[in-house]
Design a protein around this motif. Sequence first.
Motif, mmCIF file in Angstrom:
data_model
loop_
_atom_site.group_PDB
_atom_site.id
_atom_site.type_symbol
_atom_site.label_atom_id
_atom_site.label_comp_id
_atom_site.label_asym_id
_atom_site.label_seq_id
_atom_site.Cartn_x
_atom_site.Cartn_y
_atom_site.Cartn_z
ATOM 1 N N ASN A 157 45.311 39.201 48.831
ATOM 2 C CA ASN A 157 45.890 39.642 47.567
ATOM 3 C C ASN A 157 47.355 39.264 47.459
ATOM 4 O O ASN A 157 47.847 38.926 46.379
ATOM 5 C CB ASN A 157 45.760 41.163 47.418
ATOM 6 C CG ASN A 157 44.351 41.567 47.011
ATOM 7 O OD1 ASN A 157 43.582 40.747 46.532
ATOM 8 N ND2 ASN A 157 44.008 42.821 47.215
ATOM 9 N N CYS A 173 33.282 46.065 45.439
ATOM 10 C CA CYS A 173 33.607 46.421 44.060
ATOM 11 C C CYS A 173 33.003 47.779 43.699
ATOM 12 O O CYS A 173 33.622 48.586 43.005
ATOM 13 C CB CYS A 173 33.075 45.352 43.110
ATOM 14 S SG CYS A 173 33.879 43.739 43.279
ATOM 15 N N CYS A 231 42.453 44.379 39.428
ATOM 16 C CA CYS A 231 40.996 44.416 39.444
ATOM 17 C C CYS A 231 40.499 44.101 40.846
ATOM 18 O O CYS A 231 39.916 43.045 41.106
ATOM 19 C CB CYS A 231 40.443 43.413 38.428
ATOM 20 S SG CYS A 231 38.647 43.440 38.264
ATOM 21 N N THR A 232 40.745 45.023 41.753
ATOM 22 C CA THR A 232 40.441 44.794 43.169
ATOM 23 C C THR A 232 39.306 45.678 43.635
ATOM 24 O O THR A 232 38.942 46.666 42.994
ATOM 25 C CB THR A 232 41.678 45.077 44.046
ATOM 26 O OG1 THR A 232 42.071 46.447 43.863
ATOM 27 C CG2 THR A 232 42.835 44.173 43.644
ATOM 28 N N CYS A 291 39.927 42.125 48.079
ATOM 29 C CA CYS A 291 39.069 41.203 47.333
ATOM 30 C C CYS A 291 39.138 41.554 45.856
ATOM 31 O O CYS A 291 39.667 42.605 45.477
ATOM 32 C CB CYS A 291 37.631 41.278 47.855
ATOM 33 S SG CYS A 291 36.905 42.940 47.725
ATOM 34 N N MET A 292 38.596 40.676 45.025
ATOM 35 C CA MET A 292 38.717 40.836 43.577
ATOM 36 C C MET A 292 37.343 41.031 42.933
ATOM 37 O O MET A 292 36.301 40.634 43.480
ATOM 38 C CB MET A 292 39.409 39.615 42.972
ATOM 39 C CG MET A 292 40.796 39.348 43.536
ATOM 40 S SD MET A 292 41.943 40.727 43.303
ATOM 41 C CE MET A 292 42.061 40.757 41.508
ATOM 42 N N CYS A 293 37.364 41.622 41.735
ATOM 43 C CA CYS A 293 36.128 41.951 41.027
ATOM 44 C C CYS A 293 36.149 41.436 39.584
ATOM 45 O O CYS A 293 35.531 42.033 38.694
ATOM 46 C CB CYS A 293 35.900 43.465 41.023
ATOM 47 S SG CYS A 293 35.826 44.203 42.671
ATOM 48 N N ASP A 294 36.868 40.367 39.323
ATOM 49 C CA ASP A 294 36.937 39.807 37.977
ATOM 50 C C ASP A 294 35.997 38.608 37.868
ATOM 51 O O ASP A 294 35.461 38.121 38.862
ATOM 52 C CB ASP A 294 38.361 39.417 37.626
ATOM 53 C CG ASP A 294 38.895 38.347 38.556
ATOM 54 O OD1 ASP A 294 39.131 37.225 38.095
ATOM 55 O OD2 ASP A 294 39.076 38.647 39.762
ATOM 56 N N CYS A 338 36.794 35.349 40.050
ATOM 57 C CA CYS A 338 37.060 35.417 41.495
ATOM 58 C C CYS A 338 36.309 34.342 42.269
ATOM 59 O O CYS A 338 36.781 33.855 43.294
ATOM 60 C CB CYS A 338 36.732 36.807 42.031
ATOM 61 S SG CYS A 338 34.964 37.226 41.964
ATOM 62 N N ASP A 366 37.905 34.637 46.109
ATOM 63 C CA ASP A 366 38.358 35.931 46.636
ATOM 64 C C ASP A 366 37.535 37.097 46.094
ATOM 65 O O ASP A 366 38.020 38.212 45.939
ATOM 66 C CB ASP A 366 39.843 36.147 46.324
ATOM 67 C CG ASP A 366 40.156 36.080 44.829
ATOM 68 O OD1 ASP A 366 39.217 35.859 44.035
ATOM 69 O OD2 ASP A 366 41.337 36.244 44.469
ATOM 70 N N CYS A 367 36.245 36.861 45.817
ATOM 71 C CA CYS A 367 35.368 37.929 45.345
ATOM 72 C C CYS A 367 35.014 38.888 46.479
ATOM 73 O O CYS A 367 34.946 38.502 47.656
ATOM 74 C CB CYS A 367 34.060 37.352 44.791
ATOM 75 S SG CYS A 367 34.241 36.336 43.312
#
Length: 405
Positions: free
Chosen positions: A67, A87, A103-104, A110-113, A116, A121-122
């Motif tokens: 991040n 997520c 939106c992590t 990690c990301m949830c958009d 990602c 980086d999902c």
Amino acid sequence: YCDQVCFSFGDCCDDVTDIGCIQPSVIPLAPNGSCVAAGYKSCCVQTDDDSCHGHPETCFCDASCHNFGDCCADINDIGCSATQGSCLAAGHTSCCLSEDPKCTGEPGNCMCDQACSKRGDCCSDISSLTNCEVHDISGPVQNLMVIGLSNTTLNITWDEPSITNGANAYAIHVMNYTRTSNDIPFLNVISIDAKRVQTVNGLKPYTPYNVTVYALNENGKGEKTTKTNFTVEGVPNVAPSGITVSRDSSNLKVTWNGLNLTMARGFIDSYKISYSTLSRRRSSTNGFITVPGNQTFASIPNVDSNKKYGVTVAAQTKKGTGPDSVKVYESGTSKGKSKAPNIPLIIGVIVAIVGFLLFVIAIVFVIILIMSKMKSQGSGVSGRNYKRLLSQANEDYDDDDDDDD
């Protein structure tokens, strides 16, 4: 690994030298830093705000580095990918549709958009969410520059990304380099049509900051670009630690623990290694050498093997030289030059010893001879003359009796 770079990362196969990959005499630092070289075998768990540094200490080896955009180059080699979080655990049921950079997942590594998967980086359970169709995102911004204007101000400029994909805004994120929890990070979003410049006030002097800029479009955050800089640099106020000194032929090998940016209070241009010999009265400085700031070892050539040396190390920024470390001593290993034996002197000593022994033997022989003669004379009186002496004694006794009558 079986390449030449594995010596820098510390992850070579055991038989790498059998295939002709020879370890260099000076091992270069791993590109963008290394977690393996710092000793990590798995994802580091932060114990404080300044832990989990890689080697050198300009990158990190914890999950949240994904991040912050400050992971070491081999972060995935220790199993610390950006897909460890969840997520669902963070309360997301669908992919974020807004441009919210928070939106992590849970934890926030990690990301949830929707975008990602483009960035890689999902979170691991991203497929469990709805509305996660993959869309195009913006590429990284170009020519990011971070300049200190004063003790408390940074000026940030950049150029638009080469791949915009409909970018409509920029996000600027400023975080203390050491991620100090009591420092509130700066975050601002400006229009794509605005001038690509941002001034950030209220910062601290001699403190490093990570500055991240990325473009936003309707699909979310674009690829990140991060740079580190100070509002103003200063002179280091602490000395390097962990100094070791060893001897290799006619060279002194010196190693130390480098300073991180927070301790250095500026970018380390070089390290100064001073060395001196000891006399009976005082220490006399012989000289010093310097090595690049990303190096934590040095070799002092052509030292006298018969002398004892003291070594100190100091960090240098463009503002000056910090304090010297505690002086560490290393003794000369040679016992001095061997001298050719003095043959005439040795022969003279041997002759003197032999003559003395002969003299002693002669004295003992004379003493024995005298004692033997004295013993022989004593034995004659008590033997041959015994009867004569006894007869004489009797005659004298008889004469005494006649006188009495």
